[in-house]
Design a protein around this motif. Structure first.
Motif, mmCIF file in Angstrom:
data_model
loop_
_atom_site.group_PDB
_atom_site.id
_atom_site.type_symbol
_atom_site.label_atom_id
_atom_site.label_comp_id
_atom_site.label_asym_id
_atom_site.label_seq_id
_atom_site.Cartn_x
_atom_site.Cartn_y
_atom_site.Cartn_z
ATOM 1 N N LEU A 249 1.059 -1.494 0.008
ATOM 2 C CA LEU A 249 0.013 -0.103 0.315
ATOM 3 C C LEU A 249 0.510 1.254 -0.100
ATOM 4 N N LEU A 250 0.535 2.534 -1.196
ATOM 5 C CA LEU A 250 1.647 3.400 -0.875
ATOM 6 C C LEU A 250 0.421 4.943 -0.422
ATOM 7 N N ASP A 251 1.598 5.744 -0.040
ATOM 8 C CA ASP A 251 0.662 6.996 0.474
ATOM 9 C C ASP A 251 -0.112 6.107 1.742
ATOM 10 N N ALA A 252 0.092 5.884 2.961
ATOM 11 C CA ALA A 252 -1.375 5.334 3.979
ATOM 12 C C ALA A 252 -0.189 6.509 5.293
ATOM 13 N N ALA A 253 0.568 7.040 4.867
ATOM 14 C CA ALA A 253 1.065 8.333 5.446
ATOM 15 C C ALA A 253 1.110 9.470 5.052
ATOM 16 N N GLY A 254 0.621 10.637 5.020
ATOM 17 C CA GLY A 254 1.433 11.370 4.917
ATOM 18 C C GLY A 254 0.079 11.538 3.760
ATOM 19 N N GLN A 255 0.634 12.770 2.998
ATOM 20 C CA GLN A 255 0.002 12.893 1.586
ATOM 21 C C GLN A 255 -1.445 12.913 2.141
ATOM 22 N N VAL A 256 -2.481 12.850 2.149
ATOM 23 C CA VAL A 256 -3.634 13.519 2.159
ATOM 24 C C VAL A 256 -4.488 11.925 3.460
ATOM 25 N N PHE A 257 -4.992 12.603 4.204
ATOM 26 C CA PHE A 257 -5.961 12.318 5.157
ATOM 27 C C PHE A 257 -7.081 11.277 4.187
ATOM 28 N N GLU A 258 -7.877 9.987 4.609
ATOM 29 C CA GLU A 258 -8.663 9.441 3.426
ATOM 30 C C GLU A 258 -10.088 8.937 4.635
ATOM 31 N N TRP A 259 -11.179 8.897 4.203
ATOM 32 C CA TRP A 259 -12.327 9.039 5.089
ATOM 33 C C TRP A 259 -12.773 7.396 4.595
ATOM 34 N N THR A 260 -12.819 6.756 5.669
ATOM 35 C CA THR A 260 -13.166 5.187 6.506
ATOM 36 C C THR A 260 -14.861 5.313 6.450
ATOM 37 N N SER A 261 -15.195 4.555 6.379
ATOM 38 C CA SER A 261 -16.826 4.137 6.516
ATOM 39 C C SER A 261 -17.012 3.568 8.022
ATOM 40 N N SER A 262 -16.422 4.383 9.116
ATOM 41 C CA SER A 262 -16.851 3.914 10.627
ATOM 42 C C SER A 262 -17.125 5.165 11.650
ATOM 43 N N PRO A 263 -17.830 4.821 12.087
ATOM 44 C CA PRO A 263 -18.658 6.737 12.465
ATOM 45 C C PRO A 263 -18.117 7.265 13.666
ATOM 46 N N GLY A 264 -17.541 8.331 13.952
ATOM 47 C CA GLY A 264 -16.875 9.012 14.957
ATOM 48 C C GLY A 264 -18.616 9.318 15.565
ATOM 49 N N ASN A 265 -18.404 10.486 15.962
ATOM 50 C CA ASN A 265 -19.480 10.902 16.831
ATOM 51 C C ASN A 265 -20.463 11.209 15.695
ATOM 52 N N THR A 266 -21.318 11.695 16.292
ATOM 53 C CA THR A 266 -23.033 11.402 15.799
ATOM 54 C C THR A 266 -22.525 12.997 14.274
ATOM 55 N N LYS A 297 -15.847 19.341 3.152
ATOM 56 C CA LYS A 297 -15.116 19.365 2.401
ATOM 57 C C LYS A 297 -14.001 20.107 2.224
ATOM 58 N N HIS A 298 -12.224 19.064 2.243
ATOM 59 C CA HIS A 298 -11.637 19.290 3.306
ATOM 60 C C HIS A 298 -10.068 19.265 1.714
ATOM 61 N N ILE A 299 -8.793 20.064 1.605
ATOM 62 C CA ILE A 299 -7.795 19.950 0.969
ATOM 63 C C ILE A 299 -7.180 18.939 1.392
ATOM 64 N N LEU A 300 -7.552 18.337 2.463
ATOM 65 C CA LEU A 300 -6.744 17.661 3.775
ATOM 66 C C LEU A 300 -7.264 16.016 3.907
ATOM 67 N N ILE A 301 -8.463 15.948 2.736
ATOM 68 C CA ILE A 301 -8.550 14.715 3.268
ATOM 69 C C ILE A 301 -9.239 14.174 1.219
ATOM 70 N N GLY A 302 -8.883 13.377 1.361
ATOM 71 C CA GLY A 302 -9.189 12.296 -0.130
ATOM 72 C C GLY A 302 -9.864 10.511 0.388
ATOM 73 N N PHE A 303 -9.969 10.011 -0.200
ATOM 74 C CA PHE A 303 -10.338 8.368 0.030
ATOM 75 C C PHE A 303 -10.310 7.266 -0.750
ATOM 76 N N ARG A 304 -9.644 5.819 -1.059
ATOM 77 C CA ARG A 304 -9.544 4.896 -1.303
ATOM 78 C C ARG A 304 -11.074 4.349 -1.393
ATOM 79 N N LEU A 305 -10.594 2.857 -2.173
ATOM 80 C CA LEU A 305 -11.328 2.057 -1.766
ATOM 81 C C LEU A 305 -11.106 0.845 -1.812
ATOM 82 N N VAL A 306 -12.142 -0.412 -1.015
ATOM 83 C CA VAL A 306 -12.117 -1.759 -0.943
ATOM 84 C C VAL A 306 -12.826 -2.444 -1.173
ATOM 85 N N ARG A 307 -13.103 -3.847 -1.793
ATOM 86 C CA ARG A 307 -13.820 -4.296 -2.530
ATOM 87 C C ARG A 307 -13.220 -5.638 -2.172
#
Length: 309
Positions: A249-266, A297-307
């Motif tokens: 896996l590449l860019d898992a540290a730095g570059q941009v934060f990444e959305w997950t499907s796991s909820p935080g608080n409400t 919508k942040h300049i520091l947040i992107g995402f990757r996907l799984v299947r």
């Protein structure tokens, strides 16, 4: 050290690989209304067809997730050395991490890098989905430290990515935008794509042995895109192969934060990974976590996907 190679990839024959390439090529750029290719005919090895995000396979089995007090202390000390203050310690940023322990997951595939502007552009062009951007009023309402002017280099113009940034990670996307892209890619390929859970993301990023960073236990600013060495901006994905995880896996540290499907608080979801804005980089550890509003919508947040496999 946990091997990045798996029995699955080792047992795929050359004949099967050739057949797979033909099938995956056929499933690309399907016209509207065309039948999708069944998942049974798509490779499980992570080898992409033209236009598909490249994936790496994460094998089933146990792994260590979360952090203990020693790892959290390391994170705080890295921040203090980089910033010259103790704000993250005073605010208890890393005290809310999952307690270190063994977890078990089934096998899955995850995109090798974050989704790029170029990959997202195909989705925008076909669906008419709103392009990544944010208004001045919305940005001010977030209360973030970055000035609005800094968002302009990441914002799209008339539905097209910023010039010269096709291979940069797409940012200025909300959690719902990421889900919409995943749904579109699922329809296009006949596979089910989704955001990773926090645990899936963490295993892919750090391997099975619970290391502090994707590459090992020692922070090395040459292995990631952080504010330690600059350029204080996103870079094309995959520029730091020496920073890859045990699974590739590449860019898992730095570059941009990444959305997950796991909820935080409400109304919030966990993000992982650190960003180009961070120094230190305690927050770049795969165990680190914090929640962001789902509509952000942040300049520091992107995402990757799984299947699933």
């Amino acid at each position: 050290m946990y091997s990045a190679r798996t029995p699955l990839t080792q047992t795929i024959s050359l004949a099967l690989a050739a057949a797979v390439l033909i099938l995956t090529a056929a499933c690309q750029r399907l016209p509207a209304g065309a039948p999708s290719v069944p998942e049974s005919s798509v490779p499980k090895s992570g080898v992409p067809g033209p236009g598909l995000p490249e994936t790496v396979v994460i094998p089933a089995g146990p792994f260590f997730a979360g952090s203990d007090s020693a790892e959290r202390e390391t994170g705080y000390r890295l921040d203090e050395a980089a910033y010259g203050h103790s704000v993250t310690r005073q605010n208890g940023w890393y005290d809310r991490e999952r307690p270190r322990g063994e977890q078990t997951l089934p096998a899955f595939a995850i995109t090798k890098t974050t989704i790029t502007n170029q990959q997202y552009a195909a989705f925008v062009a076909e669906t008419g989905h709103r392009a990544p951007d944010v208004t001045p009023g919305t940005w001010r309402g977030y209360g973030l430290i970055h000035p609005y002017e800094r968002t302009r280099r990441h914002a799209w113009d008339d539905g097209s990515p910023p010039a010269g940034r096709a291979q940069h990670p797409v940012v200025l996307v909300s959690h719902a935008d990421a889900l919409a892209y995943a749904a579109w890619l699922s329809r296009k390929t006949g596979m089910t794509w989704r955001l990773p859970s926090e645990l899936e993301w963490e295993k892919a990023a750090r391997g099975a042995d619970g290391r502090l960073f994707p590459w090992g236990d020692d922070f090395d600013q040459s292995r990631l895109n952080s504010h330690d060495q600059g350029p204080f901006d996103t870079l094309p994905v995959g520029r730091f192969p020496e920073g890859q995880s045990p699974y590739g896996l590449l860019d898992a540290a730095g570059q941009v934060f990444e959305w997950t499907s796991s909820p935080g608080n409400t109304g919030r979801y966990l993000v992982k990974g650190g960003s180009w804005d961070d120094k230190g980089c305690g927050v770049c550890r795969p165990a680190a976590r914090h929640a962001r509003p789902e509509n952000l919508k942040h300049i520091l947040i992107g995402f990757r996907l799984v299947r699933d496999l």
